[in-house]
Write an enzyme that holds these catalytic residues in place. Sequence first.
Site, PDB file in Angstrom:
ATOM      1  N   GLU A 203       0.815  -1.220   0.000  1.00 53.99           N
ATOM      2  CA  GLU A 203       0.000   0.000   0.000  1.00 53.99           C
ATOM      3  C   GLU A 203       0.849   1.270   0.000  1.00 53.99           C
ATOM      4  O   GLU A 203       0.316   2.376   0.099  1.00 53.99           O
ATOM      5  CB  GLU A 203      -0.933   0.001   1.216  1.00 53.99           C
ATOM      6  CG  GLU A 203      -2.155  -0.873   1.039  1.00 53.99           C
ATOM      7  CD  GLU A 203      -1.812  -2.345   0.841  1.00 53.99           C
ATOM      8  OE1 GLU A 203      -2.239  -2.919  -0.167  1.00 53.99           O
ATOM      9  OE2 GLU A 203      -1.089  -2.927   1.687  1.00 53.99           O
ATOM     10  N   ASN A 287      -0.812  -7.763  -3.883  1.00 57.88           N
ATOM     11  CA  ASN A 287      -1.509  -6.919  -4.839  1.00 57.88           C
ATOM     12  C   ASN A 287      -0.575  -5.978  -5.588  1.00 57.88           C
ATOM     13  O   ASN A 287       0.477  -5.585  -5.075  1.00 57.88           O
ATOM     14  CB  ASN A 287      -2.581  -6.095  -4.115  1.00 57.88           C
ATOM     15  CG  ASN A 287      -2.013  -5.296  -2.957  1.00 57.88           C
ATOM     16  OD1 ASN A 287      -1.677  -5.872  -1.928  1.00 57.88           O
ATOM     17  ND2 ASN A 287      -1.890  -3.988  -3.112  1.00 57.88           N
ATOM     18  N   ASP A 329      -7.836  -5.547  -4.950  1.00 60.94           N
ATOM     19  CA  ASP A 329      -6.884  -5.791  -3.864  1.00 60.94           C
ATOM     20  C   ASP A 329      -6.990  -7.229  -3.354  1.00 60.94           C
ATOM     21  O   ASP A 329      -6.965  -7.486  -2.155  1.00 60.94           O
ATOM     22  CB  ASP A 329      -7.077  -4.811  -2.699  1.00 60.94           C
ATOM     23  CG  ASP A 329      -6.029  -5.030  -1.606  1.00 60.94           C
ATOM     24  OD1 ASP A 329      -4.843  -5.163  -1.931  1.00 60.94           O
ATOM     25  OD2 ASP A 329      -6.403  -5.113  -0.414  1.00 60.94           O
TER      26      ASP A 329
END
Length: 603
Positions: A203, A287, A329
């Site tokens: 992230e 991801n 995701d």
Amino acid sequence: MNRFTQQVVSGGLAAGLSVAVVMSASAQAARSGAWTLNAPEGEWHMTGRDYSLQRFSPLKQITTANVAELRPVWSFSTGTLRGHEGNPLVIGNVMYVHTSFPNIVYALDLSKAGAPLIWKYVPNQSPDAIPIACCDLVNRGTAYHPSGKIFIQLLQGELLALDAKSGKELWKVKNADYKQGSTMTNAPIVIKDIVIAGISGGEFGVRGRVTAYNVNDGKEVWRGYSTGPDSEVLLKGDANANYPSHKGKDLGVSTWQGDEWKRGGGTTWGWYSYDPELNLFYYSTGNPGTWNPDQRPGDNKWSMTIFARNPDNGEVKWAYQMTPHDEWDYDGVNENVLFESGGKKLLAHFDRNGFGYTLDRTNGKVLVAQPYGPVNWAKRVDLTTGVPEKDPKYGTTSKKNTEGICPAAIGFKDQQPAAYSPQTGLFYVPANHICMDYEGVEVKYTAGQPYVGAIVRMFPGPGGHRGNFIAWDPMKGKAVWSNKENLAAYGGALTTAGGIVFYGTMEGWLKALDAKTGKSLWQYKTPSGIIGNPMTYNGPDGQQYVAVLSGIGGWAGIGVAAGIGAEDPTAGLGALGAFGDAGNFSNQGGVLTVFALKNSPMK
């Protein structure tokens, strides 16, 4: 004596184990062969007990007939309050316990009543690493080398080696840089004389990788990236001869727009397995970079991918991408459990995307791919091409809010590892039952800053419950039985030769079921929500014990762990929409609870 057995024996001596324990380990290893390296029958030497990650114990004092007599016999406070994932190790008469940040390691003496402390190591870590961690300040466990070393990955980015007998720091090496957005939360794996570490930070626009270090001095042996040119992925030739979409040079660059691969995610914070006979190390990648799929057209290889690598040099034997051009995701890091059926070497993977995969682990060919929950983003996985057939109705974009996608980003299973029983031939899958709304948003990359690019709201799946515990046939691709849970079954599973499967819930219940039928046999409420993994061992008194860490947290429990209110359902990357009431069921608090039968002499 084969070389794997020899390692077990020398490791026992190095760690100061008794001659009786060493001889027992030698005999057990000789009986079971190389497959169960470092897993004497009554001990637990690595995160999944052995390299297969089956989380199956051959112990059988505790059975379906007497498990109802289990009771807590001692407990231990870890001293930290954030989420407690993973499980302790038991080597000889010593238990090694790890904690959430600041990643304290304890050694406890199992030969004495109440398992008193032998040593405690508190790493010196910067609090500046705390806000860089995506989804709680968790740590998934330690690793052990037979020369008498304990390894742990520190949140701020260092791989640490400790002396197993004294707790003295032997060496420390920097593997990640939290200032650039990369942290470390997973359990490393020891293979021969190397220790392999991964990174977190998908992230934050980091570039995923695994790195191997020499166990004796911490010197880097090799590093394999998830994205980028083949020379840096350590890939020669086609990644997977079975599928056209996996053939070609430098797909880790050409399937990305521009230089997005440099911040392409694909982080490696999951569980690792290893086949000593094939000499292949298995793990999965997470991801792709930003959650906004509009900013990264293409398949985005090799995010969302299972890798099989040679642990000696890191070279890729094969790779298989579960979710090309991920729009949800569906972080692909979940464990790859090794098992055999019909004389074939297989691998099972329960992906966040909701499909349960069975692969030939020698070559990466998908044999079975079936949903283990109400999947709607894809209609099926085409076994000829290996590619999922997506339903465009549930695709995501920054142009609109896509509603009712199943599963949610947290997946029908997240980090909580499944277990396998060779007695039943079934997998036992602790699952989430969560769906979501998802809208991409434009985001710009800044080193060390969030690179998410989506607004997510999660909510309970069909039927209104938020968890399941599933017995799964990996060859038929179907559930044999399933038990519903109010909150997610966010703790790992354990199977035993006593015919039992254990798992934990976010409310804090440790449950024991009949592995064949799913019938509830026993349960106990631990002090906090369980997101850790139960394990079992034989004590010095010859009795079988079961141990589990409780301490609510992780993505599902981030509201309680980090004190986030439920007012905004998109908070906690959407988790509060589904689990905003978790604080009504559980409080913070890291505790190890150990159970035995009523007639156990250890108190």
